[in-house]
Design a protein around this motif. Structure first.
Motif, PDB file in Angstrom:
ATOM      1  N   TYR A 102      53.507   6.001  25.706  1.00  0.00           N
ATOM      2  CA  TYR A 102      54.978   5.941  26.301  1.00  0.00           C
ATOM      3  C   TYR A 102      55.605   5.077  25.592  1.00  0.00           C
ATOM      4  O   TYR A 102      55.332   4.276  24.641  1.00  0.00           O
ATOM      5  CB  TYR A 102      54.839   5.536  27.778  1.00  0.00           C
ATOM      6  N   SER A 103      57.082   5.488  25.581  1.00  0.00           N
ATOM      7  CA  SER A 103      58.024   4.583  25.090  1.00  0.00           C
ATOM      8  C   SER A 103      58.958   4.020  25.979  1.00  0.00           C
ATOM      9  O   SER A 103      59.329   4.638  26.930  1.00  0.00           O
ATOM     10  CB  SER A 103      58.763   5.627  24.038  1.00  0.00           C
ATOM     11  N   ALA A 121      63.071   2.446  26.341  1.00  0.00           N
ATOM     12  CA  ALA A 121      64.267   2.356  25.444  1.00  0.00           C
ATOM     13  C   ALA A 121      65.253   1.585  26.524  1.00  0.00           C
ATOM     14  O   ALA A 121      64.846   1.195  27.962  1.00  0.00           O
ATOM     15  CB  ALA A 121      64.779   3.940  25.559  1.00  0.00           C
ATOM     16  N   SER A 137      57.322  -3.325  29.655  1.00  0.00           N
ATOM     17  CA  SER A 137      57.160  -3.994  28.434  1.00  0.00           C
ATOM     18  C   SER A 137      56.649  -5.573  29.025  1.00  0.00           C
ATOM     19  O   SER A 137      56.595  -6.019  30.159  1.00  0.00           O
ATOM     20  CB  SER A 137      58.399  -4.226  27.772  1.00  0.00           C
ATOM     21  N   THR A 169      61.892  -3.216  23.566  1.00  0.00           N
ATOM     22  CA  THR A 169      61.916  -1.750  23.620  1.00  0.00           C
ATOM     23  C   THR A 169      60.845  -1.160  22.479  1.00  0.00           C
ATOM     24  O   THR A 169      61.039  -1.730  21.135  1.00  0.00           O
ATOM     25  CB  THR A 169      63.166  -0.891  23.323  1.00  0.00           C
ATOM     26  N   SER A 170      59.937  -0.365  22.777  1.00  0.00           N
ATOM     27  CA  SER A 170      59.087  -0.080  21.638  1.00  0.00           C
ATOM     28  C   SER A 170      58.029   1.092  22.058  1.00  0.00           C
ATOM     29  O   SER A 170      58.691   1.757  23.099  1.00  0.00           O
ATOM     30  CB  SER A 170      58.061  -1.271  21.469  1.00  0.00           C
ATOM     31  N   THR A 171      57.121   1.684  21.347  1.00  0.00           N
ATOM     32  CA  THR A 171      56.032   2.593  21.899  1.00  0.00           C
ATOM     33  C   THR A 171      54.697   1.808  22.107  1.00  0.00           C
ATOM     34  O   THR A 171      54.435   0.993  21.446  1.00  0.00           O
ATOM     35  CB  THR A 171      55.817   3.514  20.654  1.00  0.00           C
ATOM     36  N   TYR A 172      54.303   2.297  23.163  1.00  0.00           N
ATOM     37  CA  TYR A 172      53.146   1.635  24.002  1.00  0.00           C
ATOM     38  C   TYR A 172      51.866   2.599  23.958  1.00  0.00           C
ATOM     39  O   TYR A 172      52.272   3.835  23.956  1.00  0.00           O
ATOM     40  CB  TYR A 172      53.590   0.798  25.140  1.00  0.00           C
ATOM     41  N   GLN A 173      50.797   2.150  24.317  1.00  0.00           N
ATOM     42  CA  GLN A 173      49.652   3.117  24.441  1.00  0.00           C
ATOM     43  C   GLN A 173      48.378   2.328  25.040  1.00  0.00           C
ATOM     44  O   GLN A 173      48.110   1.347  24.699  1.00  0.00           O
ATOM     45  CB  GLN A 173      49.244   3.521  23.181  1.00  0.00           C
TER      46      GLN A 173
END
Length: 182
Positions: free
Chosen positions: A30-31, A33, A126, A132-136
């Motif tokens: 997921y990301s 923003a 977060s 804000t970033s991309t996570y997994q």
């Protein structure tokens, strides 16, 4: 006699391997923003039932509905790609104003969580303030977890259009009824 023992051992081995539950793993990417909703002053640390850490804020988050078909222990692993994440597991709905309500477990980094079969809301957040970033997350357990985005809640303008449509249908029904009586 030896042949019978070999056949018995083979049958027992097949029965044991058939009874063992398979381990299913899937990735939940997921990301976040700066347009996503925010948790005002808390994020999630690891814990079951829950560990909600109140500090700083805001923390961006996203909701995902998860269906668990088989009860058991599920392992959540934060893959840090590239940001640090935290996750809340809720049975039923999530309300940002009351984060302890319906909370089953919270995950920061890696955590084993015991889940019953049912529908859960995953709050993917977060770990750092306004990040804000991309996570997994990689989730491993006795069965696959099925993910879907929650149904959107209609906005005020959408509710107005729904009400207007109902009024038009009601007005048309009244007009048809009057014409039949005339």
């Amino acid at each position: 006699m030896q042949k019978i023992l070999k056949i018995a051992a083979l049958l027992i081995g097949m029965a044991v391997s058939a009874a063992a539950s398979p381990v299913m793993a899937q990735v939940l990417p997921y990301s976040l923003a700066n347009t996503d909703p925010t948790l005002p002053t808390y994020h999630f640390d690891s814990g079951q039932p829950c560990s909600i850490h109140t500090t700083g804020g805001p923390y961006y988050y996203r909701l995902v509905t998860a269906t668990v078909s088989t009860a058991g222990v599920y392992t959540f692993v934060d893959n840090f790609t590239p940001g640090d994440a935290s996750l809340g597991v809720y049975s039923g709905a999530f309300n940002a104003a009351t984060p302890a309500t319906n909370c089953v477990a919270t995950v920061d980094d890696n955590q084993n969580v015991t889940l019953s079969a049912g529908i859960y809301t995953f709050v993917l957040a977060s770990f750092s303030t306004a990040e804000t970033s991309t996570y997994q997350y990689t989730i491993t357990g006795p069965a696959a977890v099925v993910f879907s985005a929650p149904a959107p809640v209609p906005t005020m303008s959408e509710w107005a259009m729904i009400l207007f449509g109902l009024l038009l249908v009601g007005g048309a029904a009244v007009m048809i009824q009057r014409r039949r009586l005339a």
